[in-house]
Each structure stands twice: as structure tokens, then as C-alpha cells.
Design an enzyme around this catalytic site. Structure first.
Site, PDB file in Angstrom:
ATOM      1  N   GLU A 217      -4.782  -8.790   1.034  1.00 53.49           N
ATOM      2  CA  GLU A 217      -5.414  -8.424   2.312  1.00 53.49           C
ATOM      3  C   GLU A 217      -6.891  -8.211   2.074  1.00 53.49           C
ATOM      4  O   GLU A 217      -7.288  -7.576   1.088  1.00 53.49           O
ATOM      5  CB  GLU A 217      -4.874  -7.095   2.885  1.00 53.49           C
TER       6      GLU A 217
ATOM      7  N   GLU B 262       0.824  -1.218   0.000  1.00 52.97           N
ATOM      8  CA  GLU B 262       0.000   0.000   0.000  1.00 52.97           C
ATOM      9  C   GLU B 262       0.854   1.263   0.000  1.00 52.97           C
ATOM     10  O   GLU B 262       0.772   2.083   0.935  1.00 52.97           O
ATOM     11  CB  GLU B 262      -0.929   0.013   1.212  1.00 52.97           C
TER      12      GLU B 262
HETATM   13  C1  BGP Z   1      -4.344  -2.007   6.034  1.00 52.24           C
HETATM   14  C2  BGP Z   1      -2.843  -2.126   6.328  1.00 52.24           C
HETATM   15  C3  BGP Z   1      -2.564  -3.027   7.491  1.00 52.24           C
HETATM   16  C4  BGP Z   1      -3.564  -2.912   8.647  1.00 52.24           C
HETATM   17  C5  BGP Z   1      -5.031  -2.790   8.187  1.00 52.24           C
HETATM   18  C6  BGP Z   1      -6.020  -2.538   9.341  1.00 52.24           C
HETATM   19  O1  BGP Z   1      -4.583  -0.897   5.230  1.00 52.24           O
HETATM   20  O2  BGP Z   1      -2.105  -2.631   5.223  1.00 52.24           O
HETATM   21  O3  BGP Z   1      -1.229  -2.780   7.889  1.00 52.24           O
HETATM   22  O4  BGP Z   1      -3.186  -1.870   9.480  1.00 52.24           O
HETATM   23  O5  BGP Z   1      -5.142  -1.807   7.200  1.00 52.24           O
HETATM   24  O6  BGP Z   1      -6.149  -1.214   9.733  1.00 52.24           O
HETATM   25  P1  BGP Z   1      -6.904  -0.671  11.036  1.00 52.24           P
HETATM   26  O7  BGP Z   1      -6.322  -1.317  12.237  1.00 52.24           O
HETATM   27  O8  BGP Z   1      -6.690   0.805  11.041  1.00 52.24           O
HETATM   28  O9  BGP Z   1      -8.358  -1.001  10.939  1.00 52.24           O
END
Ligand code: BGP
Length: 459
Positions: free
Chosen positions: A364, A166
Site C-alpha cells: 500500500e 497492519e
Molecule cells: C491504511 C489502511 C487502509 C486504508 C488507508 C487510508 O492504513 O490499511 O485500510 O484505510 O489506510 O486511510 P484513511 O482513509 O484514514 O486516510
């Protein structure tokens, strides 16, 4: 079985070094921006929790990898911490880090879990940030050198490499919207960091090809589709600009080896274009990837702006659109994000129709839940909502594959509940619940369900 997936489909989960390892000030590791920012402003982190201990993967990697095996993982993605491997960003390599990553990779391979390794997940070494981070072209070379060190050290066992996770997020967080260090708000500097990240990516790809390393190299992008409120030309224009800024700014250079002309024109018109040097375009053309990782959580719905822009407000992407809350949208009430399963299919269709259908996987996807302990029954988190979430996305993924998309896997975010940047442990995503006090890992209902899906290669 209603949904059978292709042979060799990759089932697993994703995580990252900073979010899981802990020992962030041990083992010879240099400080990253996260260690530094926490020292400066601990209040910027949910409940004041830092990544210093994270979920202790550094000491527990061996038993954790066993837990992956237990729920049917045949692949797992994490990242190598640049500041752990090369504490000052350039120069000396930390032998303790080499040993640690060797052990992790060996253990994964021994358990028949294919390691997918990412080289940068938001974690700039502080020594590199001090000289400007990705605003400084010297740091691009330092990054490419770090990538080369990794290919040489681990390339005999790692065959799936990813340059960045990302990459737009550190641009947004660090240079536009104040949710990552260095908390700058400046579009032109943001555009420079984005542009330089593309160059750094291309430099790493060039190193990879020169070494003739076995396997593939790619990038992981959060391809949030931009859906317009309506077919009104003003709404369509707003959605198109979002797509250019947030998706195509990385997707086009990494898949096609060039930027969309429309994006260049737009930035030029608003005097936001970064400095382009001779040789840059040739370099970008050499950065074309073999595989793409797609992170998808929620759609972006937009409409044409309703109000004029304040004349003194800094230039922002939002000059071109307003966010739109579609009535009746399905929500994850525990995280405040919309759930729109078809988004995954729309992304695959776009990649098939407009990007040569290159091999890709869902790197993801996941459902964050705040206060997840409330779903504990007899010692186990009953996360039926997560099972439904995954199933819904897999159904659309399956349809995309059926129609010819070259999607070869699905990774959930994440394996064990982990630390998430300024949100720390607020939103839980794991197949395994983590007890922060005891560090005990307990499988959730979704983990057991996923083991079956993986075993049957479908559901
Ligand atoms: C994604 C990232 C992860 C993780 C996830 C959850 O965008 O790649 O690293 O952080 O988001 O995010 P959050 O905990 O803010 O809900």
C-alpha cells in the site's frame, strides 16, 4: 525509459473486504465489529456513513475486475471477510461466501490478475469480539482454523497469502487511541492483543506449512520509519523506542521468529508485558514468513519529550517521545499527511541490511484527497498530484531495487475510491472515482497513467 522495473514486476492495487464489498448484512454474513459499532455509535463515522453498502464489489466484482484489467493490473490484493465465510467465527462455513470468493478468484485468474489474499483486515467477527477478541486465546485458534479453511478452499488458485494487514492498527485503534471498536485505552491489554496477534499469525503459518499449499505466506506491515529530530542522544532514544514499539513489534517476530530483547526489557521495566505461556516462543519461531508486504504512507518524525507526564495519565507509547513537525516538510494538504518519498527507500534498505533482504513488495502507498470532486474537469478527475506522488515513490523504489533490494511489486491504495473505517468516504484514494449516489466508476487521470507504466514496466 528512465526507470525500468525487473521482469515480472507486480503492478496493481490493494483493497479489503469490509471497505469494498458492501452487502455487509447480506449473503449470510455474520456481523463484524464494524457492523456492530455502527449500530451503537453511527456518529463515530464520517457523515454517518457505514460499510453496509461500501463500493458494491459484492455485486459488481466481475465488471470491476474488468476495470482492473483496463488499467494494466497484473495483481490485486483484497481480503476474505472472516465473518462472511464463517459467520460466527467458528463452526459453520457459509456456502454463499464460498461461492462469492470462488467467483472473485476465478475471475481474477481468468483475467490474468494474480490474486493476493489477506486473511484479516481489521474485521473481527462480532461473535469473536464478544468473547474477548484477540485478548482471548480461544480466538487465536478460531482464526487459525479460519485460515486453514481458506487455504483448503482457495489454495489451488491463490499462491500469495497474507495473514494480517497492519496488525498494529487494531491494537492502536481498539486498545490505545480510541479509533476502533472496542475503544479500550489500556497499554497492557494493547500489548496482549499485539502479542496474541503474533501468535495467531504463527498458528496460521503452521497450518499453511502443514497443508503443503503451493505458494507463499506473509504478513503486511505498515513500516512507518521513525526519524529523530536530530542526532542528540535524547532524540535518537525517542526514535528508537518508536521503532521498537510500532515497527519491530511485528517485523522482528514475523521475519526473525523472535522479539527484540530491548522491547521485552522496556515493557518489563514498565510492567506492561503480556502473559507468556510455555510453547509460545517455539510457536513464534515457526511463524517466519516467506514474503513481506510493506504499507507506506508517511514518515513518523519524533523528538525527546518536552514535558513531564501527568502522574494520573494512563501509560502510553507517547511517554517516550513527542511528535515533531519538521519545518519545510512537504505536505499532502488534502489529507494533512507529510509526503516523504525517500521513506520507501529507507525501508527497503533496512530490510536488506537487517532482515536478510527477504522478498517484499509495496502493498500500500497512496494519496488521500478530501473533496476530490474539485479536480473534476470534463468528467474526469485530473489527479496530477497523485501521478507525481506515485512517480516520486517509484523512483526511490527503483533506486532500492538497483542497490539489490528484493522488491517485486507496487500496489496503490486503492483501486476504486472506497470506504475507510471511521473516515468513511472522506479521503479518496482510488484509480477510479466512485459516485456514491449512482455507484458509477470513472477512471481518473492517474489510472490511465498507471496503465502505461504497467504496460511499459516502467516510465
Ligand atoms: C491504511 C489502511 C487502509 C486504508 C488507508 C487510508 O492504513 O490499511 O485500510 O484505510 O489506510 O486511510 P484513511 O482513509 O484514514 O486516510
Amino acid at each position: 525509459m528512465n526507470y525500468q522495473f525487473p521482469k515480472n514486476f507486480r503492478w496493481g492495487s490493494a483493497a479489503s473486504s469490509t471497505q469494498t464489498e458492501g452487502a455487509s448484512l447480506e449473503g449470510g454474513k455474520g456481523e463484524s465489529i464494524w457492523d456492530h459499532w455502527y449500530k451503537e455509535q453511527p456518529n463515530r463515522f464520517h457523515n454517518g456513513v457505514s460499510s453496509t453498502n461500501a463500493s458494491t464489489f459484492y455485486e459488481n466484482y466481475k465488471s470491476d475486475i474488468q476495470l482492473m484489467k483496463d488499467i494494466g493490473h497484473n495483481s490485486f490484493r483484497t481480503s476474505i471477510s472472516w465473518a462472511r465465510l464463517i459467520p460466527q467465527g467458528t463452526g459453520e462455513v457459509n456456502q454463499e461466501a464460498v461461492d462469492f470468493y470462488n467467483n472473485v478468484i476465478d475471475e481474477l485468474v481468468a483475467q490474468n490478475i494474480e490474486p493476493f489474499i489477506c486473511l484479516y483486515h481489521f474485521d473481527m467477527p462480532m461473535a469473536m469480539q464478544e468473547i474477548g477478541g484477540f485478548e482471548n486465546r480461544e480466538v487465536l485458534d478460531a482464526y487459525a482454523n479460519f485460515a486453514e479453511v481458506c487455504f483448503k478452499l482457495f489454495g489451488d488458485r491463490v499462491h500469495s497469502w497474507f495473514t494480517f494487514n497492519e496488525p498494529i492498527v487494531p491494537v492502536e485503534g481498539g486498545y490505545l487511541y480510541d479509533f476502533h471498536y472496542p475503544n479500550v485505552v489500556d497499554f497492557k491489554r494493547a500489548a496482549t492483543v499485539a502479542y496474541h496477534t503474533v501468535l495467531a499469525h504463527a498458528k496460521a503459518v503452521v497450518k499453511f506449512r502443514a497443508l503443503n499449499t503451493n505458494g507463499n505466506i506473509g504478513i503486511i506491515l505498515n513500516l512507518t520509519p521513525s526519524y529523530p529530530r536530530s542526532q542528540n542522544p535524547a532524540d535518537l532514544k525517542a526514535a528508537n523506542i518508536c521503532d521498537l514499539m510500532f515497527n519491530r513489534s511485528f517485523l522482528d517476530p514475523s521475519v526473525k521468529g523472535e522479539y527484540p530483547q530491548e522491547l521485552i526489557e522496556l515493557l518489563k521495566e514498565h510492567d506492561q508485558l503480556p502473559v507468556i505461556l510455555e510453547g509460545d516462543c517455539e510457536l513464534i519461531a515457526q511463524g517466519k514468513i516467506d514474503v513481506l508486504g510493506v504499507n507506506y504512507y508517511q514518515p513518523r518524525r519524533v523528538k525527546a519529550r518536552e514535558n513531564a507526564i501527568h502522574p494520573e495519565a494512563p501509560f502510553m507509547p507517547e511517554h517516550f517521545f513527542d511528535y515533531y513537525e519538521m519545518p519545510g516538510r512537504k505536505m499532502n494538504p488534502h489529507r494533512g499527511w507529510e509526503i516523504y518519498e525517500k521513506g520507501v527507500y529507507d525501508i527497503l534498505t533496512n530490510l536488506r541490511e537487517n532482515y536478510g533482504n527477504l522478498p517484499c513488495y509495496i502493498s500500500e502507498n497512496g494519496m488521500g484527497v478530501e473533496g476530490e470532486e474539485k479536480f473534476l474537469v470534463d468528467g474526469q478527475i485530473q489527479d496530477d498530484y497523485r501521478i507525481e506522488f506515485i512517480r516520486g515513490h517509484l523512483e526511490w523504489l527503483h533506486k532500492g531495487i538497483d542497490e539489490g533490494s528484493a522488491c517485486f511489486g507496487y500496489h496503490l491504495w486503492t483501486f476504486i475510491d472506497n470506504w475507510s473505517w471511521s473516515n468513511a468516504y472522506k479521503n479518496r484514494y482510488g484509480f477510479y472515482q466512485l459516485d456514491l449516489k449512482t455507484q458509477k466508476r470513472s477512471v481518473k487521470k492517474s489510472g490511465e497513467w498507471f496503465a502505461e507504466v504497467s504496460k511499459n514496466n516502467g516510465f
